[in-house]
Design a protein around this motif. Structure first.
Motif, PDB file in Angstrom:
ATOM      1  N   LYS A  77      61.794  89.315  85.289  1.00  0.00           N
ATOM      2  CA  LYS A  77      62.470  90.495  84.750  1.00  0.00           C
ATOM      3  C   LYS A  77      62.649  90.259  83.246  1.00  0.00           C
ATOM      4  N   ILE A  78      62.311  91.248  82.453  1.00  0.00           N
ATOM      5  CA  ILE A  78      62.520  91.080  81.012  1.00  0.00           C
ATOM      6  C   ILE A  78      63.971  91.423  80.699  1.00  0.00           C
ATOM      7  N   GLU A  79      64.708  90.420  80.211  1.00  0.00           N
ATOM      8  CA  GLU A  79      66.142  90.622  80.005  1.00  0.00           C
ATOM      9  C   GLU A  79      66.461  91.277  78.660  1.00  0.00           C
ATOM     10  N   ASN A  80      65.641  91.024  77.662  1.00  0.00           N
ATOM     11  CA  ASN A  80      65.788  91.817  76.439  1.00  0.00           C
ATOM     12  C   ASN A  80      64.441  91.947  75.747  1.00  0.00           C
ATOM     13  N   CYS A  81      64.309  93.042  75.027  1.00  0.00           N
ATOM     14  CA  CYS A  81      63.005  93.382  74.437  1.00  0.00           C
ATOM     15  C   CYS A  81      63.039  93.174  72.931  1.00  0.00           C
ATOM     16  N   LEU A 101      55.495  93.915  75.272  1.00  0.00           N
ATOM     17  CA  LEU A 101      56.841  94.408  75.596  1.00  0.00           C
ATOM     18  C   LEU A 101      56.825  95.917  75.781  1.00  0.00           C
ATOM     19  N   ARG A 104      55.140  96.899  79.036  1.00  0.00           N
ATOM     20  CA  ARG A 104      55.844  96.608  80.301  1.00  0.00           C
ATOM     21  C   ARG A 104      57.214  97.287  80.370  1.00  0.00           C
ATOM     22  N   CYS A 105      57.940  97.346  79.237  1.00  0.00           N
ATOM     23  CA  CYS A 105      59.326  97.857  79.295  1.00  0.00           C
ATOM     24  C   CYS A 105      59.466  99.249  78.710  1.00  0.00           C
ATOM     25  N   GLU A 107      59.804  99.813  75.674  1.00  0.00           N
ATOM     26  CA  GLU A 107      60.464  99.702  74.360  1.00  0.00           C
ATOM     27  C   GLU A 107      60.357  98.286  73.838  1.00  0.00           C
ATOM     28  N   LYS A 147      58.946 102.777  71.027  1.00  0.00           N
ATOM     29  CA  LYS A 147      59.342 103.345  72.333  1.00  0.00           C
ATOM     30  C   LYS A 147      58.190 104.143  72.895  1.00  0.00           C
TER      31      LYS A 147
END
Ligand code: EPU
Length: 418
Positions: A77-81, A101, A104-105, A107, A147
């Motif tokens: 899990k990506i905890e911060n981008c 990033l 996948r996220c 942002e 984004k």
């Protein structure tokens, strides 16, 4: 800060081993952000830049373990981008997390890299390509805010061939909706290595290694197992170490097919080079003056320009080194001159009149490849050379002083004194 001390004049003889490529390991590690699976990576070099990106990935949620030379990376899990300035200022290649990033996220906030010792090094080509793929990109207070909902495949033409730009967009495109075509893509072997790793994770990529790469986006990627290619710049640096000391080195675990321009120029400069399977043997001879001009792969690598200049400082004539990639990549010139080299700068050309010998002196490393050039000069200079600020060297060469002393160099590191 550590420093390196060399007593020059010893021909290097024996076998020397090349580590995995820093510039392939960095994008491959960034690419582990693209999936939640476990990646098993071999050949990751123990250099500073690699530990920097690993620390950054850990901040983002990566679990990283090393056992028996295999690095396991899993980012469930990506905890911060975010890649704040503290990371990007220590290592520009941190920009490589931007594409993965965002893909996948949806942002990413990555500090905008500034210039560095070798030039301005803009990244607008990375950003405009992501915009073409549907991302909104804003720069505020020195931070890139990107984004996007799912990125969309696009046709992207790079005005200038950019290595990390090609890599960033290739990574982002693996998870995009539809097909992305990169035109005037960088052809460097490290781009191929990254593509092969991504393919091992389930990506659909065609044409890496040519200037037209096609990526068909998929919904998700899995973990992958991969061995990173050998470092062609480290191998090339060792080739010049043999040539400049008139030694005889067998360079193990390298890829001669990625070193064609370097092999050819070194032959013209008087060295005898024999190519084997994953090895090269190089014997130094009289050093002849040869011109080089840096250019994207398969041309002469800019990352080998400073080292070649050290060799040409001792040639039998006049040579011209032309740098076409980075506008300030001549930081080693002033230091080589302190060792007796005769080099004149004219714009992006360095005109080098070979001298019979160099003399050891205290010198200052200013960037990674400049440091390597000073080591090479020190190996052959009369007397002692002291190289300060070698943290630059540690960013990209794994235990170079141990490797070189293993083949006869009188070189040592003095801790905490540079
Ligand atoms: N450029 C732009 N705009 C962009 C991107 C690049 O104008 O958006 C220009 C650069 O200013 C430069 C040229 O394009 O004039 C090529 O730069 P590139 O983007 O290819 O360089 P990079 O990706 O930042 C990588 C290596 C460098 C190596 C260069 C050139 C990595 C992590 N870094 O940098 O390696 O010198 O390609 O081959 O792969 C080193 O290892 O010592 C090193 C500096």
């Amino acid at each position: 800060m550590d420093k390196i001390i060399i007593q020059g004049g010893k021909p290097l003889i024996g076998e020397i081993e090349v580590s995995g490529a820093k510039n392939a390991a960095l994008p491959i590690l960034a690419a582990t952000l693209l999936s939640g699976g476990e990646h098993l990576l071999k050949g990751i070099p123990g250099v500073k830049d690699v530990s920097t990106i690993q620390r950054l990935l850990r901040k983002m949620g990566a679990q990283i373990k090393e056992q028996d030379g295999v690095l396991s990376v899993r980012i469930q899990k990506i905890e911060n981008c975010e890649a704040p300035y503290q990371w990007v200022k220590t290592m520009r290649a941190a920009i490589l997390v931007l594409g993965p990033l965002l893909a996948r996220c949806g942002e990413a906030q990555v500090s905008l890299p500034g210039g560095c010792a070798i030039g301005a090094r803009p990244i607008q080509l990375h950003l405009s390509a992501l915009e073409k793929m549907g991302a909104t990109v804003k720069i505020e207070h020195g931070i890139i805010h990107a984004k996007s909902s799912r990125l969309k495949g696009a046709n992207i033409y790079f005005d200038i061939s950019t290595v990390t730009g090609t890599e960033n967009i290739m990574m982002a495109a693996t998870l995009a909706e539809g097909t992305t075509v990169l035109e005037n893509a960088a052809c460097e072997p490290e781009v191929i290595d990254l593509a092969q790793f991504l393919i091992a994770c389930g990506a659909r990529i065609d044409g890496a290694g040519t200037d037209r790469i096609t990526i068909e986006g998929v919904r998700s990627l899995s973990g992958g197992s991969y061995r990173v290619m050998p470092d062609r710049i480290e191998a090339g640096t060792f080739m010049i170490a043999a040539a400049i000391t008139k030694g005889d080195l067998a360079i193990r675990s390298c890829r001669p097919d990625t070193l064609v321009s370097v092999i050819e120029k070194l032959r013209t400069a008087g060295a005898t080079v024999t190519e084997g399977r994953e090895m090269l043997r190089i014997k130094g001879g009289e050093i002849h003056a040869v011109d080089i001009k840096t250019s994207p792969y398969p041309g002469w690598p800019t990352d080998m320009q400073a080292q070649f200049m050290a060799l040409m400082s001792l040639s039998d004539g006049l040579s011209v080194v032309t740098e076409t990639i980075f506008e300030q990549r001549f930081n080693h010139v002033a230091e080589l001159r302190r060792m007796g080299a005769q080099i004149r700068l004219e714009g992006n050309h360095a005109v080098i009149r070979g001298v019979p010998s160099l003399s050891g002196a205290p010198v200052m490393a200013s960037d990674l490849r400049a440091s390597a050039s000073l080591i090479l000069a020190g190996l052959v200079a009369q007397g002692e050379t002291e190289i300060l600020r070698i943290y630059h060297l540690d960013r990209g060469y794994h235990r170079i002083e141990e490797k070189l002393s293993g083949v006869g160099a009188a070189i040592r590191r003095v801790k905490g004194s540079g």
